[in-house]
Write a protein that holds these residues in place. Structure first.
Motif, PDB file in Angstrom:
ATOM      1  N   SER A 131       0.828  -1.215   0.000  1.00  0.00           N
ATOM      2  CA  SER A 131       0.000   0.000   0.000  1.00  0.00           C
ATOM      3  C   SER A 131       0.856   1.255   0.000  1.00  0.00           C
ATOM      4  CB  SER A 131      -0.947  -0.001   1.205  1.00  0.00           C
ATOM      5  OG  SER A 131      -0.215  -0.023   2.419  1.00  0.00           O
ATOM      6  N   THR A 167     -17.312   1.565  -5.285  1.00  0.00           N
ATOM      7  CA  THR A 167     -16.595   0.335  -5.649  1.00  0.00           C
ATOM      8  C   THR A 167     -16.934  -0.828  -4.733  1.00  0.00           C
ATOM      9  OG1 THR A 167     -14.715   0.917  -4.227  1.00  0.00           O
ATOM     10  CG2 THR A 167     -14.635   1.675  -6.522  1.00  0.00           C
ATOM     11  N   GLY A 196     -16.113  -0.595  -1.620  1.00  0.00           N
ATOM     12  CA  GLY A 196     -15.181  -0.385  -0.529  1.00  0.00           C
ATOM     13  C   GLY A 196     -15.060   1.091  -0.220  1.00  0.00           C
ATOM     14  N   ALA A 197     -13.805   1.581  -0.177  1.00  0.00           N
ATOM     15  CA  ALA A 197     -13.565   2.985   0.148  1.00  0.00           C
ATOM     16  C   ALA A 197     -13.856   3.916  -1.025  1.00  0.00           C
ATOM     17  CB  ALA A 197     -12.125   3.172   0.617  1.00  0.00           C
ATOM     18  N   GLU A 256     -13.482   5.163  -5.345  1.00  0.00           N
ATOM     19  CA  GLU A 256     -12.418   5.592  -6.253  1.00  0.00           C
ATOM     20  C   GLU A 256     -12.666   7.037  -6.652  1.00  0.00           C
ATOM     21  OE1 GLU A 256     -12.662   4.624 -10.547  1.00  0.00           O
ATOM     22  OE2 GLU A 256     -10.873   3.442 -10.151  1.00  0.00           O
ATOM     23  N   TRP A 310     -11.889  -2.315  13.577  1.00  0.00           N
ATOM     24  CA  TRP A 310     -10.610  -1.634  13.355  1.00  0.00           C
ATOM     25  C   TRP A 310      -9.883  -1.389  14.679  1.00  0.00           C
ATOM     26  CZ3 TRP A 310      -6.429   0.145  11.192  1.00  0.00           C
ATOM     27  CH2 TRP A 310      -5.805   1.285  11.681  1.00  0.00           C
ATOM     28  N   SER A 324      -5.354   2.493   6.100  1.00  0.00           N
ATOM     29  CA  SER A 324      -5.612   2.327   4.664  1.00  0.00           C
ATOM     30  C   SER A 324      -5.812   0.871   4.277  1.00  0.00           C
ATOM     31  CB  SER A 324      -4.462   2.929   3.852  1.00  0.00           C
ATOM     32  OG  SER A 324      -3.228   2.342   4.226  1.00  0.00           O
ATOM     33  N   SER A 325      -5.419  -0.059   5.160  1.00  0.00           N
ATOM     34  CA  SER A 325      -5.605  -1.478   4.859  1.00  0.00           C
ATOM     35  C   SER A 325      -7.061  -1.907   5.021  1.00  0.00           C
ATOM     36  CB  SER A 325      -4.709  -2.340   5.760  1.00  0.00           C
ATOM     37  OG  SER A 325      -5.075  -2.194   7.126  1.00  0.00           O
ATOM     38  N   ASP A 334     -10.566  -1.341   3.691  1.00  0.00           N
ATOM     39  CA  ASP A 334     -11.177  -0.762   2.488  1.00  0.00           C
ATOM     40  C   ASP A 334     -12.666  -0.485   2.723  1.00  0.00           C
ATOM     41  OD1 ASP A 334     -11.396   0.132  -0.125  1.00  0.00           O
ATOM     42  OD2 ASP A 334     -11.751  -1.876  -0.943  1.00  0.00           O
ATOM     43  N   PHE A 335     -12.940   0.556   3.527  1.00  0.00           N
ATOM     44  CA  PHE A 335     -14.325   0.894   3.856  1.00  0.00           C
ATOM     45  C   PHE A 335     -14.489   2.417   3.884  1.00  0.00           C
ATOM     46  CE2 PHE A 335     -13.520  -3.223   5.882  1.00  0.00           C
ATOM     47  CZ  PHE A 335     -14.560  -3.977   5.357  1.00  0.00           C
ATOM     48  N   LYS A 336     -15.735   2.878   3.779  1.00  0.00           N
ATOM     49  CA  LYS A 336     -16.025   4.305   3.779  1.00  0.00           C
ATOM     50  C   LYS A 336     -15.855   4.901   5.173  1.00  0.00           C
ATOM     51  CE  LYS A 336     -19.619   5.732   1.436  1.00  0.00           C
ATOM     52  NZ  LYS A 336     -21.002   5.823   0.934  1.00  0.00           N
ATOM     53  N   ASP A 386      -6.956   0.007 -10.986  1.00  0.00           N
ATOM     54  CA  ASP A 386      -5.700  -0.223 -10.263  1.00  0.00           C
ATOM     55  C   ASP A 386      -4.468  -0.006 -11.130  1.00  0.00           C
ATOM     56  OD1 ASP A 386      -5.787  -2.385 -11.939  1.00  0.00           O
ATOM     57  OD2 ASP A 386      -5.642  -3.921 -10.389  1.00  0.00           O
TER      58      ASP A 386
END
Length: 673
Positions: free
Chosen positions: A135, A332, A334-335, A337, A400, A413-414, A416-418, A642
């Motif tokens: 990352s 996406t 996840g977090a 784009e 988390w 950052s690992s 991947d969520f809002k 990506d």
């Protein structure tokens, strides 16, 4: 003798040979190949590797000036090619200019192309990055992906990391490849990583402004007075001969450890207490459909959305807060784009606990899809203050916190969520404006041939004599505005009851015109798309002529020219495409073209089975038949989110197969008329 070349070219060449290993391994006598685009040292390296790995291939470097076992003149090459005793690989220097250059063109020598080789190498190098550092490395590469030489710089950066070993220090120290000062402590405090990088960018840019005097550069740097300035002055004076940012900052890594960015007086940012919450998005264009918020946008105007958010502490209580940045994010799962920055607003002295801003989404810029908004609070340098927002879902935040307790080095950052600074999701749906003809809305159809059948079906229902519809004077035309749009609209009307529009992506219309305007040749359209779907134009798009034009029947070309001309001239402006043409009127032209094409292809296949033809003729026929498969196709290149390159083949509307489908459809509908 082992030829020494840079690691960059060594990796490029090794991958090129790896990708073409099957071609080289299975090459038969008489099969001719070539590699171009390298300098003399690199070609010697290729020659050594090929001769060692594929000894049965005759391999040489083209040169009319040098005589050795490694080189061959253009005239000698022709003799060797005509013998067809072994497979042949020639290496052509980038600067080669020989009198017989046409003798090793693409028609006779297959080009082992370098297309996309750097992108493929980047993917390969990224696969070698250990999971714990992946990352961080991707963060660096994405930060500089818009630089002019981003791809080659990224590869050199990854090669150096591979050589030194992947560590937090090496990832930061090798920033000089991108024109930044080495920073061994870039990732020491995760919340300050982006701020450190932004600060580094500003300082590096000023240091490398070579057209300014040294003292002017230093005076503009946002650092404490009387701190590190004397060291910078001495460094710039000692290295005054260097006029390249990467080389300048490489010297810092090699000889000036005191100027490593870890020793710079960087303003400390206390962002841990600052939180941002995007609480509401509202618009008169929003509708709730089956539990999903849908923004219904009119194609002729922008939709306005109000974004409401608050901070803790209140915005007026955060002294370093200068502005808010509102970003459109693509959903996406996840977090998200990032798509584009929509707006940046200044913070005010208002005592309210919330702020709000109105943003615009225009169909010319934003394509249909699912999105949300992200809001950042920033200081005067553009550093994000709400970098430690909690996760939007309470259950995710709890998980988390649990994992962070077990593993203090775990990066946020690992996950991947809002976050709380992200709005709810919504779907953006574009609807065509109600453009009226005598107060009648245009019905959407796929093509003008469909409009013809709709008109005739109406006559059948009424029980009257079938008529051939005639377009009204103000129709049968493209409705292009002053600005390009994602969708192109073609208007066709026969009367107030039969008033239609054909919507087609502008990019597809452009590709179809490339074929139609090259009617005298067969070939392929090659195009490159930006991964950003909101961009209207291609990065590149061109028609590439096929080698088949040297053998194709002239009758086919003549029929093709007549058909394509009829399609283009199907409207007054002479810019028609298949979808805007009434193919009923061209049915016989299409059939004649397809029959001629099919007959010629059958002849080629028949010749291939002829036992009397030579191996050379058979191989040439096989090459022609292979090329035939790409005729009238669209080769599309782009990148996934990506960064992974991807290619696709599209069957164009003027491809004989698609045209034959239209003929079959017409015959099926009109049978028994």
């Amino acid at each position: 003798m082992h030829t020494s070349i840079s690691p960059y070219f060594q990796e490029i060449i090794d991958l090129l040979l790896e990708l073409n290993s099957a071609e080289l391994l299975n090459a038969k006598p008489g099969h001719c190949m070539k590699i171009t685009g390298f300098g003399e040292a690199e070609l010697n390296y290729i020659l050594e590797k090929v001769r060692k790995t594929y000894p049965r291939i005759d391999s040489f470097i083209i040169s009319d000036d040098r005589s050795s076992s490694n080189h061959i003149s253009a005239s000698k090459l022709i003799e060797l090619r005509n013998k067809e005793e072994k497979p042949l690989l020639i290496l052509i220097p980038a600067s080669s200019r020989t009198a017989a250059e046409d003798s090793y063109g693409n028609n006779t020598f297959k080009d082992l192309s370098l297309d996309d080789i750097e992108a493929r190498l980047k993917i390969k190098m990224l696969s070698l990055v250990p999971v714990e550092w992946y990352s961080n490395v991707v963060f660096i590469l994405k930060s500089f992906e818009k630089q002019a030489s981003a791809l080659s710089n990224a590869i050199k950066y990854l090669l150096e990391l591979k050589k030194q070993g992947f560590t937090s220090e090496s990832i930061g120290n090798n920033l000089y490849f991108f024109g930044l000062i080495p920073d061994s402590k870039l990732f020491t405090v995760e919340l300050q990583t982006k701020a450190r990088l932004n600060f580094n960018m500003r300082c590096s840019s000023l240091m490398a402004t070579f057209n300014k005097p040294i003292y002017d550069r230093i005076s503009e740097m946002p650092i404490e007075p009387n701190s590190i300035q004397p060291y910078i002055v001495n460094f710039l004076k000692a290295e005054s001969g260097i006029r390249n940012a990467s080389q300048l900052f490489q010297r810092i890594l090699e000889n000036y450890p005191e100027l490593n960015f870890c020793n710079w007086p960087i303003p400390e940012l206390d962002t841990k207490g600052i939180k941002l919450f995007t609480t509401e998005i509202s618009s008169t264009d929003f509708k709730l459909e089956e539990g999903t918020k849908v923004l219904h946008a009119n194609s002729t105007r922008a939709s306005k959305v109000k974004v409401k958010f608050n901070t803790q502490p209140n915005p007026s209580e955060i002294s370093e807060l200068r502005s808010f940045r509102i970003i459109l994010m693509r959903v996406t799962g996840g977090a998200g784009e990032e798509v584009t920055v929509l707006k940046k607003i200044k913070n005010t002295t208002s005592g309210r606990s919330y702020r709000e801003a109105t943003v615009e989404l225009h169909p010319n810029v934003v394509e249909e899809g699912s999105y949300f908004f992200k809001v950042y609070a920033e200081d005067e340098h553009g550093n994000v203050l709400n970098a430690d927002d909690e996760f939007k879902e309470a259950s995710i935040q709890m998980e988390w916190e649990r994992q962070k307790t077990e593993n203090p080095d775990l990066l946020k950052s690992s996950f991947d969520f809002k976050l709380t600074c992200d709005s709810d999701d919504f779907h953006f749906q574009v609807e065509e404006g109600e453009e009226l003809l005598d107060n009648i809305r245009k019905d959407k159809i796929h093509n003008v041939t469909e409009a013809y059948f709709k008109f005739r079906i109406e006559d059948l229902r009424k029980g009257i004599r079938l008529q051939s519809p005639v377009p009204t004077e103000d129709s049968n035309t493209w409705q292009d505005g002053p600005k390009p749009k994602q969708l192109a609209t073609f208007h066709i009307a026969y009367n107030t009851r039969h008033n239609y529009q054909v919507n087609i992506p502008s990019k597809l219309r452009e590709l179809e015109w490339l074929f139609l305007n090259n009617a005298n040749e067969i070939g392929t359209v090659v195009c490159e798309l930006s991964p950003n779907a909101s961009e209207i134009a291609f990065r590149s798009a061109s028609f590439r002529s096929s080698v088949l034009n040297s053998i194709i029947d002239t009758d086919i070309v003549s029929l093709r020219q007549q058909l394509f001309k009829s399609i283009l001239q199907s409207n007054i402006a002479g810019n028609g495409i298949v979808e805007t043409t009434n193919l009923i009127y061209l049915r016989n032209q299409i059939e004649a073209y397809i029959l001629s094409w099919s007959s010629w292809v059958a002849q080629l296949k028949s010749k291939l089975g002829d036992k009397l033809i030579s191996n050379e003729e058979k191989e040439e026929l096989q090459r022609f038949l292979a090329e035939l498969q790409f005729s009238d196709l669209i080769k599309l290149k782009t990148n996934l989110p990506d960064g992974t390159p991807i290619e696709a083949l599209l069957l164009s509307p003027i491809h004989p197969l698609r045209l034959s489908w239209f003929v079959q459809l017409i015959d099926h509908i009109t049978i028994g008329k």
